[in-house]
Enzyme design. Structure first.
Site, PDB file in Angstrom:
ATOM      1  CG  ASP A  15      99.465  66.041  57.436  1.00  0.00           C
ATOM      2  OD1 ASP A  15      98.855  65.383  58.290  1.00  0.00           O
ATOM      3  OD2 ASP A  15      98.926  66.949  56.770  1.00  0.00           O
ATOM      4  CG  ASP A  53      96.343  66.096  53.752  1.00  0.00           C
ATOM      5  OD1 ASP A  53      95.347  66.543  54.347  1.00  0.00           O
ATOM      6  OD2 ASP A  53      96.787  66.581  52.691  1.00  0.00           O
ATOM      7  CG  HIS A  55      92.988  65.053  50.460  1.00  0.00           C
ATOM      8  ND1 HIS A  55      92.270  65.753  51.394  1.00  0.00           N
ATOM      9  CD2 HIS A  55      94.181  65.687  50.358  1.00  0.00           C
ATOM     10  CE1 HIS A  55      93.001  66.773  51.823  1.00  0.00           C
ATOM     11  NE2 HIS A  55      94.168  66.749  51.229  1.00  0.00           N
ATOM     12  CG  HIS A  72      98.043  66.418  48.289  1.00  0.00           C
ATOM     13  ND1 HIS A  72      97.318  67.434  47.697  1.00  0.00           N
ATOM     14  CD2 HIS A  72      97.754  66.481  49.610  1.00  0.00           C
ATOM     15  CE1 HIS A  72      96.647  68.088  48.618  1.00  0.00           C
ATOM     16  NE2 HIS A  72      96.877  67.535  49.799  1.00  0.00           N
ATOM     17  CE  LYS A  96      96.357  67.201  58.442  1.00  0.00           C
ATOM     18  NZ  LYS A  96      96.327  67.737  57.078  1.00  0.00           N
ATOM     19  CB  CYS A 134      99.051  70.496  57.888  1.00  0.00           C
ATOM     20  SG  CYS A 134      98.097  70.398  56.336  1.00  0.00           S
TER      21      CYS A 134
HETATM   22 ZN   LIG Z   1      95.853  67.892  51.543  1.00  0.00          ZN
END
Ligand SMILES: [Zn+2]
Length: 184
Positions: A15, A53, A55, A72, A96, A134
């Site tokens: 990340d 990351d 989302h 984020h 992820k 993470c």
């Molecule tokens: Zn996140």
């Protein structure tokens, strides 16, 4: 003495995205300082894994959904992109946090485990952001999957929502059998 990668090591870069660097939606203090360290390290590994990351809108980790974090790493947005100076050739990418209901902290999943198994990877070396979320989750899962696991402390930074979270994360990792080392 710099860290010595072995041929059956995998480097996992967690990340290192704009939103986790200073100025980002969820900036980790000095998060961008891991970039030159990882850039130096990555070419010395036979296997490199990069996680992001990723989302959807309305993810359960966002404050508006009752989660702990500001919005984020919306997949495809500037904040989701890797830091522009990160110069790493990924052999495997993990996206992820796509599941709205899961926190998405860990970069570990069944596809990655299978990829590493096929590559004959023994030891997993974890770097990136953030140490207390993470990076910790990914290293604990790699360890739980039976890999020798190392976190390079100069190639990660904690977000330290509560002072000392980074140190507590290292304690937890140590107790789980994850080793600490430094890249430089
Ligand atoms: Zn996140």
């Amino acid at each position: 003495m710099a860290f010595q990668p072995q041929p059956d090591d995998a480097l996992v870069v967690v990340d290192v995205q704009n939103d986790f660097c200073p100025g980002g939606a969820l900036g980790v203090p000095d998060g961008d300082q891991v970039v030159p360290v990882i850039n130096q390290l990555a070419p010395r590994f036979a296997t490199v894994v990069v996680t992001q990351d990723s989302h959807p809108a309305g993810h359960s980790s966002f404050v508006e959904q009752g989660g702990p974090w500001p919005v984020h790493c919306l997949e495809g947005a500037h904040g989701w992109e890797l830091h522009p100076e990160l110069d790493v050739q990924a052999d495997f990418n993990v996206y992820k946090g796509r599941d709205r209901e899961l926190d998405g902290y860990t970069g570990w999943n069944a596809e990655l485990a299978e990829f590493l198994r096929k590559r004959g990877v023994h030891r997993v070396v974890v770097t990136g952001l953030a140490l207390d979320y993470c990076v910790k989750a990914t290293a604990l899962d790699a360890r739980a999957a039976g890999h020798e696991t190392v976190v390079l402390t100069d190639a990660t930074r904690p977000v330290d929502v509560q002072p000392g979270d980074g140190k507590r994360a290292l304690d937890e990792l140590r107790q789980a059998g994850v080793r600490e080392d430094t890249a430089a």
